[in-house]
Design a protein around this motif. Structure first.
Motif, short mmCIF file in Angstrom:
data_model
loop_
_atom_site.label_atom_id
_atom_site.label_comp_id
_atom_site.label_asym_id
_atom_site.label_seq_id
_atom_site.Cartn_x
_atom_site.Cartn_y
_atom_site.Cartn_z
N LEU A 1 0.85 -1.18 0.00
CA LEU A 1 0.00 0.00 0.00
C LEU A 1 0.89 1.23 0.00
O LEU A 1 1.72 1.41 0.90
CB LEU A 1 -0.89 -0.03 1.26
N GLU A 2 0.73 2.08 -1.05
CA GLU A 2 1.55 3.30 -1.15
C GLU A 2 1.05 4.35 -0.16
O GLU A 2 -0.15 4.43 0.12
CB GLU A 2 1.49 3.87 -2.57
N ALA A 3 1.94 5.19 0.31
CA ALA A 3 1.56 6.26 1.24
C ALA A 3 0.60 7.22 0.56
O ALA A 3 0.74 7.53 -0.63
CB ALA A 3 2.81 6.99 1.71
N GLY A 4 -0.40 7.70 1.31
CA GLY A 4 -1.34 8.70 0.82
C GLY A 4 -2.43 8.17 -0.07
O GLY A 4 -3.15 8.94 -0.69
N THR A 5 -2.58 6.85 -0.13
CA THR A 5 -3.62 6.28 -0.99
C THR A 5 -4.79 5.75 -0.17
O THR A 5 -4.70 5.59 1.04
CB THR A 5 -3.07 5.12 -1.84
N LEU A 6 -5.87 5.48 -0.90
CA LEU A 6 -7.06 4.88 -0.31
C LEU A 6 -7.27 3.56 -1.02
O LEU A 6 -7.20 3.50 -2.25
CB LEU A 6 -8.25 5.82 -0.53
N HIS A 7 -7.51 2.50 -0.27
CA HIS A 7 -7.62 1.17 -0.87
C HIS A 7 -8.69 0.39 -0.13
O HIS A 7 -8.84 0.53 1.09
CB HIS A 7 -6.27 0.45 -0.77
N ALA A 8 -9.46 -0.43 -0.87
CA ALA A 8 -10.51 -1.22 -0.24
C ALA A 8 -10.19 -2.70 -0.33
O ALA A 8 -9.56 -3.15 -1.29
CB ALA A 8 -11.85 -0.95 -0.91
N LEU A 9 -10.61 -3.42 0.69
CA LEU A 9 -10.39 -4.86 0.76
C LEU A 9 -11.77 -5.50 0.86
O LEU A 9 -12.53 -5.19 1.78
CB LEU A 9 -9.57 -5.16 2.01
N VAL A 10 -12.12 -6.36 -0.11
CA VAL A 10 -13.43 -6.99 -0.06
C VAL A 10 -13.28 -8.50 -0.16
O VAL A 10 -12.19 -9.01 -0.46
CB VAL A 10 -14.38 -6.49 -1.19
N GLY A 11 -14.38 -9.18 0.08
CA GLY A 11 -14.36 -10.64 0.01
C GLY A 11 -15.47 -11.18 0.88
O GLY A 11 -15.95 -10.50 1.77
N PRO A 12 -15.91 -12.43 0.59
CA PRO A 12 -17.01 -13.00 1.37
C PRO A 12 -16.57 -13.29 2.81
O PRO A 12 -15.37 -13.26 3.12
CB PRO A 12 -17.33 -14.30 0.62
N ASN A 13 -17.54 -13.56 3.69
CA ASN A 13 -17.22 -13.89 5.08
C ASN A 13 -16.25 -15.05 5.12
O ASN A 13 -16.38 -16.01 4.38
CB ASN A 13 -18.50 -14.26 5.84
N GLY A 14 -15.26 -14.95 6.00
CA GLY A 14 -14.31 -16.03 6.16
C GLY A 14 -13.20 -16.04 5.12
O GLY A 14 -12.43 -16.98 5.05
N CYS A 15 -13.10 -14.97 4.31
CA CYS A 15 -12.07 -14.96 3.27
C CYS A 15 -10.71 -14.57 3.83
O CYS A 15 -9.70 -14.69 3.14
CB CYS A 15 -12.46 -13.99 2.15
N GLY A 16 -10.67 -14.09 5.07
CA GLY A 16 -9.39 -13.79 5.70
C GLY A 16 -9.06 -12.32 5.79
O GLY A 16 -7.97 -11.97 6.24
N LYS A 17 -10.00 -11.42 5.41
CA LYS A 17 -9.63 -10.00 5.43
C LYS A 17 -9.53 -9.45 6.85
O LYS A 17 -8.63 -8.67 7.14
CB LYS A 17 -10.60 -9.18 4.57
#
Lengths: 242, 324
Positions: free
Chosen positions: A26-42
């Motif tokens: 993840l680069e500094a100053g960025t916005l990033h989303a993490l998605v995935g179904p339940n239990g995917c490890g996020k």
């Protein structure tokens, strides 16, 4: 060099690999989303980064330093702030005091001075709660509590915000306001934001790159439109035959 | 936290007491003030920091025995000053708490009911150990503990009369209350309230929660040790009952009845229960304990914030909504 980097990060729970070799940057100053179904490890990935869990293998780097396996308070002191899925605010304290507590963690804790005067008000104005500073946090609505917790992270002057479902339990209007708030934080460039989210409308509003996780691994990374159109992601979310 | 004017009223009323009461009652209230100081220590540790220490009397007893041993010359003939005795008592209690807390919190990560059981067991073990420690009088304890001597540089100002002794104890208790009140109004005090509510959230802001718990535990033990030292000097007697199971549970009842989250209420709770005990115990005989138990159960169910803290809180509500 990325602000946050994980190398072949793993976490096993009794033979089940909840996080199974994740390389993420993840680069500094960025916005990033993490998605995935339940239990995917996020959420487990968040726990590994923030120190809530010790990894079974692999390494985590923040701002060039290795932070693998550090305790939560050590990780926090380095500038990683975490928001919990169920809003965690201090109900017994006023809104202003809720912000003072994380600020003292950085500035040092006084034992012999009255606490009355302290309140990092800028953070409160950013989330639109300035008018409620003297209210006990217990009297805020669910959405306001989510915003208060984000303001607390800002007051702690964390450089990386890990937000676990910041719109959980919010109305449509509140969700849109939250997307605007988080987008504004990242645009100002002071903080880097990694957000776990289920709500597709929210992801569209954020308009940031999205990483999809499944079964402990990273499946795809791309912008919202590409992810939305991806056949494999659609199958993951909506099942076969759609 | 009780507002300062309320604490002022309480301590002014206590200061007026010897002018109105007989010497016997002044002597009794001196002891109750000390129990009140002891109750404050548990209110801080249990009520404000959420540390379930069910063996708080161990620190009271350590303070008492160290004071007795010092001032009776058991440690060294030249070291019998009351000042040294008080300092040694406070340091010994705080030191023991630091050691114990280090192993229990930092070492084993104990909290909640497990900590309650372990601390109660340690108090019991200390009581049994003292009962067979012959150099410290075993079952009979140490009698003839000298009264507090405020003299310096060879001069002697022994406080053995009821009234001056009462005022000395009252001054010390009021000073400790003021200091603890100030500590709780500081950022540290606010963080303690936060820790009681959500220790995980606090840790993820960079606070080392176990160290915070250890600091409060040690401060509480120091206050309890001071109370124990004052008690043996007033009572002129140190016995194994000061350190054990009985007093540990009694102080829990005082604090719970008064109101564990408000130092002033816990202090008044100790005084009120002891006053009632000396009035009703003879009248009711063994039924006194039964009556106290019933009042305790009713208060826990109906007024969990305490019989004294609840009305005091109402009296001052609106200004202290953030619980600090």
């Amino acid at each position: 060099m990325p602000l946050l980097r994980t190398v072949d990060l793993r976490k096993d729970f009794g033979g089940l690999a909840a996080v199974d070799g994740v390389d993420f940057g993840l680069e500094a100053g960025t916005l990033h989303a993490l998605v995935g179904p339940n239990g995917c490890g996020k959420s487990t990935l968040f726990n590994l980064i923030s120190g809530a869990l010790a990894p079974s293998g692999g390494r985590v780097f923040f701002d060039g330093d290795e932070i693998t396996g550090l305790a939560p308070h050590d990780v926090a002191r380095r500038g990683i702030g975490r928001k919990f899925q169920v809003p965690a605010v201090f109900d017994a304290l006023s809104v202003a005091r809720n912000l003072a507590v994380p600020a003292w963690a950085r500035d040092g804790l006084a034992f012999w001075r009255a606490a009355d005067t302290d309140a990092p008000m800028a953070a409160l104005e950013q989330v639109g709660l300035a008018g409620k500073r003297d209210l006990p946090a217990a009297e805020l609505s669910h959405g306001e509590r989510q915003w208060l917790e984000i303001a607390m992270l800002l007051a702690s002057r964390a450089r990386l915000l890990l937000l676990d479902e910041p719109t959980a339990g919010m109305t449509v209007t509140e969700t849109a306001a939250t997307a605007e708030l988080i987008g504004g934080l990242a645009a100002a460039g002071d903080v880097t934001v990694l957000v776990i989210e289920h709500d597709m409308a929210f992801l569209r509003d954020l308009g940031c790159p999205v990483t999809v996780m499944a079964k402990g691994r990273i499946l795809r990374t791309g912008d919202y439109a590409a992810i939305r159109a991806d056949a494999e992601v659609r199958e993951l979310y909506f099942g076969r035959g759609r | 936290m009780a507002p300062r004017w309320l604490a002022g009223v309480v301590f002014m009323a206590l200061a007026a007491f010897p002018l109105l009461a007989a010497d016997y009652w002044t002597g009794q209230l001196t002891r109750y003030l000390i129990f009140g100081l002891f109750a404050m220590s548990l209110s801080l540790v249990w009520g404000r920091a959420g540390i379930l220490c069910f063996g708080q009397a161990m620190f009271f007893g350590i303070g008492g025995y160290v004071m007795a041993a010092c001032t009776m010359g058991l440690v060294g003939g030249a070291l019998t000053s009351s000042y040294l005795g008080l300092a040694a008592a406070v340091l010994a209690a705080a030191g023991f708490a630091a050691l114990l807390g280090y192993f229990l919190f930092l070492g084993r990560g104990l909290s909640g009911a497990y900590l309650a059981i372990v601390t109660l067991a340690i108090a019991y073990i200390l009581e049994q150990t003292l009962k067979s420690a012959y150099t410290l009088g075993a079952d009979n304890g140490l009698s003839g503990v000298p009264p507090i001597d405020l003299g310096l540089f060879g001069a002697s100002v022994e406080l053995w009369q009821e009234t001056p002794r009462y005022y000395l104890v009252l001054a010390i208790v009021a000073a400790v209350y003021a200091a603890l009140d100030r500590l709780l109004a500081s950022p540290f005090g606010v963080v303690l309230t936060a820790m009681h509510g959500d220790p995980r959230r606090l840790a993820f802001f960079g606070y080392h929660v176990l160290s915070l718990r250890l600091i409060v535990f040690v401060i509480g033990a120091a206050v309890a040790g001071l109370a124990g030292a004052l008690f043996v000097a007033v009572d002129e007697f140190a016995s194994p009952t000061l350190i054990g199971f009985g007093l540990s549970t009694e102080v829990l009842i005082w604090v719970a009845l008064g109101g564990k989250e408000m130092l002033l209420a816990a202090f008044l709770g100790a005084i009120a229960v002891r006053l009632m005990e000396s009035t009703f115990a003879e009248l009711l005989g063994d039924f006194w304990i039964l009556a106290l138990g019933l009042v305790f159960m009713v208060s826990v169910v109906l007024l969990p914030r305490g019989l004294i803290a609840t009305p005091l809180g109402r009296l001052t509500s609106g200004r202290h909504r953030d619980g600090t």
